[in-house]
Design a protein around this motif. Structure first.
Motif, PDB file in Angstrom:
ATOM      1  N   UNK A   1       0.952  -1.248  -0.064  1.00  0.00           N
ATOM      2  CA  UNK A   1       0.032  -0.170   0.096  1.00  0.00           C
ATOM      3  C   UNK A   1       0.746   1.313   0.097  1.00  0.00           C
ATOM      4  N   UNK A   2       2.108   1.047   0.671  1.00  0.00           N
ATOM      5  CA  UNK A   2       2.827   2.338   0.589  1.00  0.00           C
ATOM      6  C   UNK A   2       3.182   3.054  -0.670  1.00  0.00           C
ATOM      7  N   UNK A   3       3.184   2.290  -1.834  1.00  0.00           N
ATOM      8  CA  UNK A   3       3.354   2.708  -3.325  1.00  0.00           C
ATOM      9  C   UNK A   3       2.085   3.286  -3.867  1.00  0.00           C
ATOM     10  N   UNK A   4       1.032   3.156  -3.087  1.00  0.00           N
ATOM     11  CA  UNK A   4      -0.178   3.981  -3.771  1.00  0.00           C
ATOM     12  C   UNK A   4      -0.342   5.440  -3.101  1.00  0.00           C
ATOM     13  N   UNK A   5      -0.999   6.210  -4.120  1.00  0.00           N
ATOM     14  CA  UNK A   5      -1.606   7.630  -3.477  1.00  0.00           C
ATOM     15  C   UNK A   5      -2.560   7.745  -4.500  1.00  0.00           C
TER      16      UNK A   5
ATOM     17  N   UNK B   1      -5.872  10.214  -5.933  1.00  0.00           N
ATOM     18  CA  UNK B   1      -6.327  11.718  -6.419  1.00  0.00           C
ATOM     19  C   UNK B   1      -7.811  11.557  -5.637  1.00  0.00           C
ATOM     20  N   UNK B   2      -8.708  12.523  -5.605  1.00  0.00           N
ATOM     21  CA  UNK B   2      -9.896  12.736  -5.360  1.00  0.00           C
ATOM     22  C   UNK B   2     -10.678  11.992  -6.094  1.00  0.00           C
ATOM     23  N   UNK B   3     -11.373  11.198  -5.559  1.00  0.00           N
ATOM     24  CA  UNK B   3     -12.350  10.117  -6.523  1.00  0.00           C
ATOM     25  C   UNK B   3     -11.887   8.947  -6.919  1.00  0.00           C
ATOM     26  N   UNK B   4     -10.660   8.800  -6.587  1.00  0.00           N
ATOM     27  CA  UNK B   4      -9.652   7.513  -7.122  1.00  0.00           C
ATOM     28  C   UNK B   4      -9.476   6.396  -5.937  1.00  0.00           C
ATOM     29  N   UNK B   5      -9.933   5.190  -6.207  1.00  0.00           N
ATOM     30  CA  UNK B   5      -9.641   4.298  -5.226  1.00  0.00           C
ATOM     31  C   UNK B   5     -10.630   4.541  -4.079  1.00  0.00           C
ATOM     32  N   UNK B   6     -10.641   3.515  -3.116  1.00  0.00           N
ATOM     33  CA  UNK B   6     -11.593   3.622  -1.974  1.00  0.00           C
ATOM     34  C   UNK B   6     -11.490   4.953  -1.164  1.00  0.00           C
ATOM     35  N   UNK B   7      -9.788   5.175  -0.691  1.00  0.00           N
ATOM     36  CA  UNK B   7      -9.617   6.285  -0.035  1.00  0.00           C
ATOM     37  C   UNK B   7      -9.964   7.491  -0.972  1.00  0.00           C
ATOM     38  N   UNK B   8      -9.882   7.515  -2.069  1.00  0.00           N
ATOM     39  CA  UNK B   8     -10.089   8.956  -2.838  1.00  0.00           C
ATOM     40  C   UNK B   8     -11.593   9.294  -3.093  1.00  0.00           C
ATOM     41  N   UNK B   9     -12.301   8.074  -3.215  1.00  0.00           N
ATOM     42  CA  UNK B   9     -13.764   8.352  -3.099  1.00  0.00           C
ATOM     43  C   UNK B   9     -14.387   9.085  -1.956  1.00  0.00           C
ATOM     44  N   UNK B  10     -13.844   8.172  -0.923  1.00  0.00           N
ATOM     45  CA  UNK B  10     -14.406   8.767   0.445  1.00  0.00           C
ATOM     46  C   UNK B  10     -13.897  10.201   0.628  1.00  0.00           C
TER      47      UNK B  10
ATOM     48  N   UNK C   1      -8.384  -0.426  -5.820  1.00  0.00           N
ATOM     49  CA  UNK C   1      -7.171  -0.752  -6.653  1.00  0.00           C
ATOM     50  C   UNK C   1      -6.132  -1.442  -6.020  1.00  0.00           C
ATOM     51  N   UNK C   2      -5.950  -1.766  -4.581  1.00  0.00           N
ATOM     52  CA  UNK C   2      -5.169  -2.617  -4.039  1.00  0.00           C
ATOM     53  C   UNK C   2      -5.537  -4.058  -3.661  1.00  0.00           C
TER      54      UNK C   2
END
Length: 170
Positions: A103-107, A109-118, A138-139
């Protein structure tokens, strides 16, 4: 006697949760880190900050109380262009460190992936089955490799700042 600013908020929070029908399925955790008063965070006065220690305690308490096996915090970059995985996390099982490392290699943007959507919606999101939602999560590959099956992300709002807390279970 505790200051009214803080103690007066608990009944208000409960009434709001009861009114919305959420009280019976809510968990309220109050945690604090007052190290800034002692100069531990290079602060000379009390302010509205969420430091690593307070977030780590919250992650562990939620995971232990709910049976979630992993909790992590995603923080916005200073320019608010994306979320990055913070060093604050809790994992109950050593094999979950592989998911953490991937997960450390991910970031996001707003709306992208679970964290970005939230982050963008400021609304929680539940993924009941990561195998079905692998396209939007995405992970998925590293999560499924260590046996994670479900995920929940919730926004944590502090004034105008939004960070995302994600929890996972087998």
């Amino acid at each position: 006697e505790p200051p009214q600013l803080y103690s007066g908020q608990h009944p208000r929070l409960r009434r709001a949760l009861e009114k919305s029908g959420l009280w019976e399925r809510s968990m309220v955790i109050v945690t604090a880190d007052h190290g800034e008063s002692l100069g531990q965070h290079q602060e000379s006065s009390h302010g509205l900050f969420l430091y690593d220690a307070a977030l780590r305690v919250m992650l562990e308490m939620v995971c232990e109380a709910t049976g979630w096996v992993c909790g992590e915090v995603w923080l916005p970059r200073p320019d608010s262009s994306a979320l990055e995985l913070s060093p604050i996390y809790y994992c109950r099982h050593p094999e979950l460190e592989k998911f953490r490392a991937a997960s450390e290699s991910f970031c996001f943007a707003p709306g992208q992936g679970l964290p970005g959507r939230v982050w963008a919606s400021r609304q929680p999101e539940w993924i009941a089955d990561l195998t079905v939602d692998a396209e939007t999560f995405l992970r998925a590959a590293p999560a499924l490799a260590v046996g994670l099956r479900s995920g929940l992300a919730v926004p944590l709002l502090a004034e105008s700042q939004v960070m995302v807390i994600a929890f996972f279970m087998f």
